[in-house]
Design a protein around this motif. Structure first.
Motif, PDB file in Angstrom:
ATOM      1  N   ARG A 101       0.839  -1.203   0.000  1.00  0.00           N
ATOM      2  CA  ARG A 101       0.000   0.000   0.000  1.00  0.00           C
ATOM      3  C   ARG A 101       0.879   1.261   0.000  1.00  0.00           C
ATOM      4  O   ARG A 101       0.645   2.202  -0.762  1.00  0.00           O
ATOM      5  CB  ARG A 101      -0.917  -0.013   1.220  1.00  0.00           C
ATOM      6  CG  ARG A 101      -1.977   1.083   1.242  1.00  0.00           C
ATOM      7  CD  ARG A 101      -2.772   1.019   2.553  1.00  0.00           C
ATOM      8  NE  ARG A 101      -3.278  -0.327   2.775  1.00  0.00           N
ATOM      9  CZ  ARG A 101      -4.435  -0.768   2.292  1.00  0.00           C
ATOM     10  NH1 ARG A 101      -5.197   0.026   1.587  1.00  0.00           N
ATOM     11  NH2 ARG A 101      -4.824  -2.009   2.523  1.00  0.00           N
ATOM     12  N   ALA A 102       1.891   1.263   0.887  1.00  0.00           N
ATOM     13  CA  ALA A 102       2.799   2.408   0.951  1.00  0.00           C
ATOM     14  C   ALA A 102       3.517   2.594  -0.378  1.00  0.00           C
ATOM     15  O   ALA A 102       3.690   3.725  -0.858  1.00  0.00           O
ATOM     16  CB  ALA A 102       3.807   2.208   2.081  1.00  0.00           C
ATOM     17  N   GLU A 103       3.946   1.481  -0.987  1.00  0.00           N
ATOM     18  CA  GLU A 103       4.612   1.580  -2.281  1.00  0.00           C
ATOM     19  C   GLU A 103       3.678   2.157  -3.330  1.00  0.00           C
ATOM     20  O   GLU A 103       4.083   3.005  -4.142  1.00  0.00           O
ATOM     21  CB  GLU A 103       5.101   0.206  -2.747  1.00  0.00           C
ATOM     22  CG  GLU A 103       5.872   0.295  -4.060  1.00  0.00           C
ATOM     23  CD  GLU A 103       5.843  -0.970  -4.892  1.00  0.00           C
ATOM     24  OE1 GLU A 103       6.620  -1.042  -5.870  1.00  0.00           O
ATOM     25  OE2 GLU A 103       5.063  -1.882  -4.591  1.00  0.00           O
ATOM     26  N   PHE A 135       2.390   0.346 -14.618  1.00  0.00           N
ATOM     27  CA  PHE A 135       2.062  -0.642 -13.588  1.00  0.00           C
ATOM     28  C   PHE A 135       3.156  -1.691 -13.388  1.00  0.00           C
ATOM     29  O   PHE A 135       3.381  -2.163 -12.271  1.00  0.00           O
ATOM     30  CB  PHE A 135       0.730  -1.327 -13.907  1.00  0.00           C
ATOM     31  CG  PHE A 135       0.286  -2.282 -12.835  1.00  0.00           C
ATOM     32  CD1 PHE A 135      -0.309  -1.812 -11.674  1.00  0.00           C
ATOM     33  CD2 PHE A 135       0.480  -3.651 -12.968  1.00  0.00           C
ATOM     34  CE1 PHE A 135      -0.711  -2.683 -10.675  1.00  0.00           C
ATOM     35  CE2 PHE A 135       0.084  -4.529 -11.972  1.00  0.00           C
ATOM     36  CZ  PHE A 135      -0.510  -4.035 -10.819  1.00  0.00           C
ATOM     37  N   HIS A 136       3.851  -2.064 -14.476  1.00  0.00           N
ATOM     38  CA  HIS A 136       4.852  -3.138 -14.356  1.00  0.00           C
ATOM     39  C   HIS A 136       6.025  -2.744 -13.475  1.00  0.00           C
ATOM     40  O   HIS A 136       6.824  -3.596 -13.076  1.00  0.00           O
ATOM     41  CB  HIS A 136       5.352  -3.564 -15.738  1.00  0.00           C
ATOM     42  CG  HIS A 136       6.167  -2.534 -16.444  1.00  0.00           C
ATOM     43  ND1 HIS A 136       5.609  -1.396 -16.996  1.00  0.00           N
ATOM     44  CD2 HIS A 136       7.504  -2.458 -16.690  1.00  0.00           C
ATOM     45  CE1 HIS A 136       6.562  -0.667 -17.541  1.00  0.00           C
ATOM     46  NE2 HIS A 136       7.721  -1.287 -17.375  1.00  0.00           N
ATOM     47  N   TRP A 137       6.147  -1.433 -13.138  1.00  0.00           N
ATOM     48  CA  TRP A 137       7.229  -1.009 -12.247  1.00  0.00           C
ATOM     49  C   TRP A 137       6.864  -1.145 -10.774  1.00  0.00           C
ATOM     50  O   TRP A 137       7.663  -0.804  -9.912  1.00  0.00           O
ATOM     51  CB  TRP A 137       7.640   0.434 -12.546  1.00  0.00           C
ATOM     52  CG  TRP A 137       8.335   0.604 -13.851  1.00  0.00           C
ATOM     53  CD1 TRP A 137       7.983   1.432 -14.874  1.00  0.00           C
ATOM     54  CD2 TRP A 137       9.520  -0.088 -14.309  1.00  0.00           C
ATOM     55  NE1 TRP A 137       8.853   1.302 -15.920  1.00  0.00           N
ATOM     56  CE2 TRP A 137       9.816   0.387 -15.601  1.00  0.00           C
ATOM     57  CE3 TRP A 137      10.347  -1.045 -13.734  1.00  0.00           C
ATOM     58  CZ2 TRP A 137      10.910  -0.077 -16.339  1.00  0.00           C
ATOM     59  CZ3 TRP A 137      11.431  -1.505 -14.467  1.00  0.00           C
ATOM     60  CH2 TRP A 137      11.706  -1.028 -15.748  1.00  0.00           C
ATOM     61  N   LEU A 138       5.690  -1.650 -10.482  1.00  0.00           N
ATOM     62  CA  LEU A 138       5.328  -1.926  -9.086  1.00  0.00           C
ATOM     63  C   LEU A 138       5.917  -3.267  -8.660  1.00  0.00           C
ATOM     64  O   LEU A 138       5.817  -4.256  -9.384  1.00  0.00           O
ATOM     65  CB  LEU A 138       3.811  -1.965  -8.917  1.00  0.00           C
ATOM     66  CG  LEU A 138       3.115  -0.625  -8.699  1.00  0.00           C
ATOM     67  CD1 LEU A 138       1.604  -0.799  -8.818  1.00  0.00           C
ATOM     68  CD2 LEU A 138       3.459  -0.042  -7.333  1.00  0.00           C
ATOM     69  N   GLY A 139       6.497  -3.316  -7.473  1.00  0.00           N
ATOM     70  CA  GLY A 139       7.064  -4.568  -6.980  1.00  0.00           C
ATOM     71  C   GLY A 139       6.138  -5.322  -6.053  1.00  0.00           C
ATOM     72  O   GLY A 139       6.189  -6.548  -5.981  1.00  0.00           O
ATOM     73  N   GLY A 140       5.278  -4.603  -5.312  1.00  0.00           N
ATOM     74  CA  GLY A 140       4.489  -5.246  -4.274  1.00  0.00           C
ATOM     75  C   GLY A 140       3.037  -5.478  -4.609  1.00  0.00           C
ATOM     76  O   GLY A 140       2.275  -5.925  -3.751  1.00  0.00           O
TER      77      GLY A 140
END
Length: 366
Positions: free
Chosen positions: A14-16, A50-55
């Motif tokens: 969520r923070a990410e 979106f693909h740069w999100l890790g979590g």
């Protein structure tokens, strides 16, 4: 409207996501929040980044609310159903059958139903069934639900490749590539010079390079720098990248001797102490943390020498799972004395771990 489905650490994810939205200037407006997912409105650019999100696992485009929304789903010959907020096999099967009935007029449709799996993992969507539509049902506590379709998934195969296919690997000591991506997003810095002063074999620096950032890394161990260079050469070849990173053999307490520039962000996991053979008592945890803090104090003094004013630091401090239960997290007032403001703190660990990552996001005020 969209929904984002979080991974195994929802609070960190969520923070990410909030940081990611600010980092890419997505103008996100949150409309509702739940433990494992949230609803938001945004520019269409969220698909692009979106693909740069890790979590996070999935990006879902919301079609509507309740069973009436099933009629609005776009036909697919092969589809599956993902439930979030409910784990009910009969309900799962019922909703899939309703979708199939709605599709009957447009053509035959096959409902993919793996036993006791209520939400399709990205691995199946990407590899096993590339043409499948993943229809998503998001249940609220009152039993009402939203209906949507998965439009993007994070690529677990890419993250696995970054970890286990590179030439030099250190599974126990290296930070996971997914977490490296999360930490880069937590900086909220989109462009500029990024440094990992404890780069080891280069996991965080890899992420800098993949995202096209001005990448720097250092480590006081020559062998680690040699390994990092080998991994970066592999990365450039495998991902067809033109950019690379500048690496130096350097003690993190003496960064200004090695770098004649100031950085926009520092992202790193430092030395966290010797491996623990058992869960420490509270007194033992306090002693361990205090001993490491003498080292970390010198490191942050060095950070102040090479950071730009208002630069960001994402730094992993150690926290400890105690023998009597609970977690010990040290408060570090000395950070403020050195000009660093704590903007956020997030835990990351698994149940079997004795050492806990206490991820701090800090701003340097000078």
């Amino acid at each position: 409207m969209y929904a984002v489905i979080f991974g195994k650490n929802p609070s960190l994810s969520r923070a990410e996501f909030y940081s990611f939205a600010r980092r890419f200037d997505l103008k996100v407006r949150i409309t509702d929040e739940y433990r494992n997912w949230l609803l938001f409105e945004s520019k269409a650019d969220v698909n692009r980044y979106f693909h740069w999100l890790g979590g996070s696992l999935k990006l879902v485009k919301i079609i509507g609310e309740g069973e009436e929304a099933i009629k609005e789903l776009e036909y697919s010959r092969l589809f599956t159903v993902s439930l979030y907020g409910r784990s009910d096999w009969k309900l799962w099967r019922k909703l899939g059958s309703e979708i199939k009935r709605e599709f009957r007029e447009e053509g035959p449709a096959k409902f993919f139903k793996p036993a006791k799996t209520y939400a399709m993992p990205a691995e199946l969507i990407l590899k096993g069934f590339p043409d499948v539509k993943d229809f998503v049902f998001l249940f609220r506590e009152d039993g009402s639900f939203l209906v949507g379709e998965t439009v993007k998934v994070t690529d677990p195969f890419e993250l696995k490749k970054l970890d286990v296919e590179r030439p030099v690997q250190k599974p126990i000591l290296s930070i996971p590539p997914r977490l490296a991506r999360i930490m880069v997003n937590l900086t909220e810095v989109r462009k500029g010079a990024f440094l990992d002063p404890f780069c080891g074999i280069g996991t965080v620096v890899q992420e800098f390079v993949l995202q096209g950032l001005s990448a720097y890394g250092s480590d006081r161990d020559k062998g680690q720098i040699k390994a990092a260079k080998k991994n970066l050469a592999w990365l450039r070849k495998e991902f067809h990248l033109k950019n690379s990173a500048h690496l130096e053999v350097c003690d993190a307490r003496k960064l200004k001797r090695c770098f004649r520039k100031r950085f926009d962000a520092i992202v790193t996991e430092p030395y966290l102490g010797k491996p623990l053979k058992r869960h420490p008592s509270r007194g033992e945890a306090i002693k361990l943390a205090n001993e490491l803090d003498r080292f970390y104090y010198s490191v942050f003094e060095s950070f102040a020498d090479v950071l730009k004013r208002n630069g960001k630091v994402v730094f992993v401090f150690p926290a400890y799972k105690l023998s009597g239960g609970g977690i010990y997290r040290k408060e570090r007032k000395w950070l403020g004395n050195l000009g660093f403001e704590v903007l956020g703190k997030y835990l990351d660990y698994e149940e079997r771990h004795r050492l806990v990552r206490d991820i701090h996001v800090l701003g340097y005020r000078g």
